[in-house]
Design an enzyme around this catalytic site. Structure first.
Site, PDB file in Angstrom:
ATOM      1  N   GLU A   1     -48.984  -8.958 -23.549  1.00  0.00           N
ATOM      2  CA  GLU A   1     -47.854  -8.884 -24.195  1.00  0.00           C
ATOM      3  C   GLU A   1     -46.230  -8.701 -22.559  1.00  0.00           C
ATOM      4  OE1 GLU A   1     -47.080  -5.313 -25.013  1.00  0.00           O
ATOM      5  OE2 GLU A   1     -45.970  -4.746 -23.566  1.00  0.00           O
TER       6      GLU A   1
ATOM      7  N   ASP B   1     -57.815  -9.271 -23.624  1.00  0.00           N
ATOM      8  CA  ASP B   1     -57.616  -8.495 -23.450  1.00  0.00           C
ATOM      9  C   ASP B   1     -58.095  -7.713 -25.111  1.00  0.00           C
ATOM     10  OD1 ASP B   1     -57.480  -8.553 -20.339  1.00  0.00           O
ATOM     11  OD2 ASP B   1     -55.867  -7.667 -20.483  1.00  0.00           O
TER      12      ASP B   1
ATOM     13  N   GLY C   1     -60.371  -6.459 -19.099  1.00  0.00           N
ATOM     14  CA  GLY C   1     -59.496  -6.340 -20.378  1.00  0.00           C
ATOM     15  C   GLY C   1     -57.982  -5.426 -20.033  1.00  0.00           C
ATOM     16  N   ARG C   2     -57.708  -5.017 -18.608  1.00  0.00           N
ATOM     17  CA  ARG C   2     -57.572  -4.153 -18.331  1.00  0.00           C
ATOM     18  C   ARG C   2     -57.575  -3.313 -19.149  1.00  0.00           C
ATOM     19  NH1 ARG C   2     -53.688  -7.028 -14.783  1.00  0.00           N
ATOM     20  NH2 ARG C   2     -51.927  -5.586 -14.158  1.00  0.00           N
TER      21      ARG C   2
ATOM     22  N   HIS D   1     -63.458 -12.822 -13.578  1.00  0.00           N
ATOM     23  CA  HIS D   1     -62.387 -14.100 -14.118  1.00  0.00           C
ATOM     24  C   HIS D   1     -63.042 -15.527 -14.888  1.00  0.00           C
ATOM     25  CE1 HIS D   1     -59.643 -12.835 -11.488  1.00  0.00           C
ATOM     26  NE2 HIS D   1     -58.326 -13.425 -12.630  1.00  0.00           N
ATOM     27  N   VAL D   2     -64.770 -15.068 -14.861  1.00  0.00           N
ATOM     28  CA  VAL D   2     -65.397 -15.694 -15.341  1.00  0.00           C
ATOM     29  C   VAL D   2     -65.188 -15.809 -17.583  1.00  0.00           C
ATOM     30  CG1 VAL D   2     -67.907 -15.739 -16.136  1.00  0.00           C
ATOM     31  CG2 VAL D   2     -67.459 -16.461 -13.769  1.00  0.00           C
TER      32      VAL D   2
HETATM   33  O1  F6P Z   1     -54.590  -9.709 -18.897  1.00  0.00           O
HETATM   34  C1  F6P Z   1     -56.111 -10.774 -18.727  1.00  0.00           C
HETATM   35  C2  F6P Z   1     -56.600 -10.097 -17.435  1.00  0.00           C
HETATM   36  O2  F6P Z   1     -57.163 -11.375 -17.335  1.00  0.00           O
HETATM   37  C3  F6P Z   1     -57.403  -8.791 -17.235  1.00  0.00           C
HETATM   38  O3  F6P Z   1     -58.055  -8.424 -17.858  1.00  0.00           O
HETATM   39  C4  F6P Z   1     -56.743  -8.791 -16.141  1.00  0.00           C
HETATM   40  O4  F6P Z   1     -56.867  -7.136 -15.179  1.00  0.00           O
HETATM   41  C5  F6P Z   1     -55.691  -9.947 -14.941  1.00  0.00           C
HETATM   42  O5  F6P Z   1     -55.585 -10.408 -16.063  1.00  0.00           O
HETATM   43  C6  F6P Z   1     -55.819 -10.666 -14.438  1.00  0.00           C
HETATM   44  O6  F6P Z   1     -55.122 -11.047 -13.906  1.00  0.00           O
HETATM   45  P1  F6P Z   1     -55.320 -12.231 -12.495  1.00  0.00           P
HETATM   46  O7  F6P Z   1     -55.867 -13.523 -13.271  1.00  0.00           O
HETATM   47  O8  F6P Z   1     -54.070 -12.129 -12.482  1.00  0.00           O
HETATM   48  O9  F6P Z   1     -55.844 -11.467 -11.665  1.00  0.00           O
END
Ligand code: F6P
Length: 343
Positions: free
Chosen positions: A103, A127, A170-171, A272-273
């Site tokens: 986005e 996401d 998934g935000r 992040h996995v």
């Molecule tokens: O948009 C992808 C995403 O992995 C989301 O699911 C998550 O909220 C965000 O990015 C995490 O971001 P960062 O890697 O900056 O912590």
């Protein structure tokens, strides 16, 4: 043509497959030159780029991450960012930019296209929240990783007769939670699209316990929100781009469910996995098809458009249709399909 290429936003598996496809299609079919900007729009602002060719892309198809690096830098939020980005493109004689992103990155692409910059978009994010495409690059892999993890939680949950709460990224949308919950046989899935009441969830877990010794899996999306007045959550931290830094709701949900049900609860945060490692075959093929379609779009002069998957077909939509509003989970999927199994 001389095409610029960049990957922006959070990384995801399949980006390298997309880069490889763009480079192959552009060089083999059109004898184009590809300039790879480093770290998303940051590389365009700072004129930080590397040449990309078929040799440089050998071996990257199954590799996670992105060989170009990525960032959430937005030229519209950096002083002089847009002017510097445009100057880089002019200085380098770039005929068009292919921007691979979610986005944020695609909204920048849309704004730049509206200012006359020749840009084509390609949707990626675990996401799956980008409109104008059924699926984004990276989503399938994230679901696959989540399902494998939840399958593992199942067996230990059964041994101990526990409730396992699994938090997934998934935000602000629940695509990963819904798909992984469905595929892994979760008893409860909590998504941002529908505020939850843990008293209802606890009742359901109690019912399951009363009719048998069932271990239960609860999948909670990181952005899920309680119904007003039912549960207090700590205020979210913000990152440097003013985005909420999500993560941690799984612990709160597990603690509260244990309190309400008197069942033993544990939580796991996958975080992040879900974004790391090798892409699934689906994501490799999607990225490859998108890469080829994006180069064709550039040669057709389809600036301001994004390639997307519509059913089984890859076609284009205006970036204005793809950005602005997030693609939320389909209520039919949430109630019609999941409703049957999540009781
Ligand atoms: O948009 C992808 C995403 O992995 C989301 O699911 C998550 O909220 C965000 O990015 C995490 O971001 P960062 O890697 O900056 O912590």
């Amino acid at each position: 043509m001389r095409l610029g290429l960049l990957t922006g936003g959070g990384d995801c598996p399949g980006l390298n497959a997309a880069i490889r496809a763009v480079v192959r299609k552009a060089t083999v079919s059109f004898a184009d030159e590809i300039v790879g900007f480093r770290d998303g729009w940051h590389g365009v602002i700072e004129d930080d780029a590397i040449p990309l060719d078929v040799a440089r892309c050998r071996g990257i198809l199954p590799r996670g991450g992105t060989i170009l690096g990525t960032s959430r830098v937005n030229p519209f939020k950096v002083s002089g960012g847009v002017e510097r980005a445009m100057a880089t493109l002019t200085r380098r004689g770039i005929d068009g930019v292919i921007a691979i992103g979610g986005e944020g990155t695609l909204s920048v692409a849309r704004q730049l296209a509206e200012s006359g910059v020749p840009v084509v978009g390609m949707p990626k994010t675990i996401d799956n929240d980008v409109n104008g495409t059924d699926f984004t690059i990276g989503f399938d892999t994230a679901v696959h990783v989540a399902v494998e993890a939840i399958d593992r939680l199942h067996t230990t949950a059964e041994s101990h007769d526990r409730v396992m709460v699994c938090e997934v990224m998934g935000r602000h949308v629940g695509w990963i939670a819904l798909y992984s919950g469905l595929a892994a046989g979760a008893a409860i899935v909590l998504v941002p699209e529908e505020p939850f009441d843990l008293a209802v969830a606890a009742e359901r877990l109690g019912r399951r316990r009363n009719i048998g010794r069932f271990a239960s899996i609860v999948v909670v999306a990181e952005g899920a929100k309680p119904k007003a007045g039912t549960l207090e959550l700590p205020p979210p931290e913000m990152d440097e781009w003013d985005h909420e830094r999500l993560g941690g709701i799984g612990a709160v949900v597990a603690r509260e469910l244990e309190h309400l049900t008197h069942l033993e609860c544990r939580f796991t945060i996958l975080g992040h996995v879900l974004r790391g490692g090798t892409p699934t075959a689906f994501d490799r093929i999607l990225a490859t098809r998108f890469g080829i379609a994006a180069v064709e779009a550039a040669h057709d002069g389809a600036w301001g458009e994004m390639v997307g998957l519509h059913g089984a077909v890859v076609s284009r939509v205006p970036l204005s249709e793809a950005t602005g509003e997030l693609k939320v989970v389909d209520p039919g999927m949430l109630h019609g399909v999941a409703g049957i199994f999540l009781e």
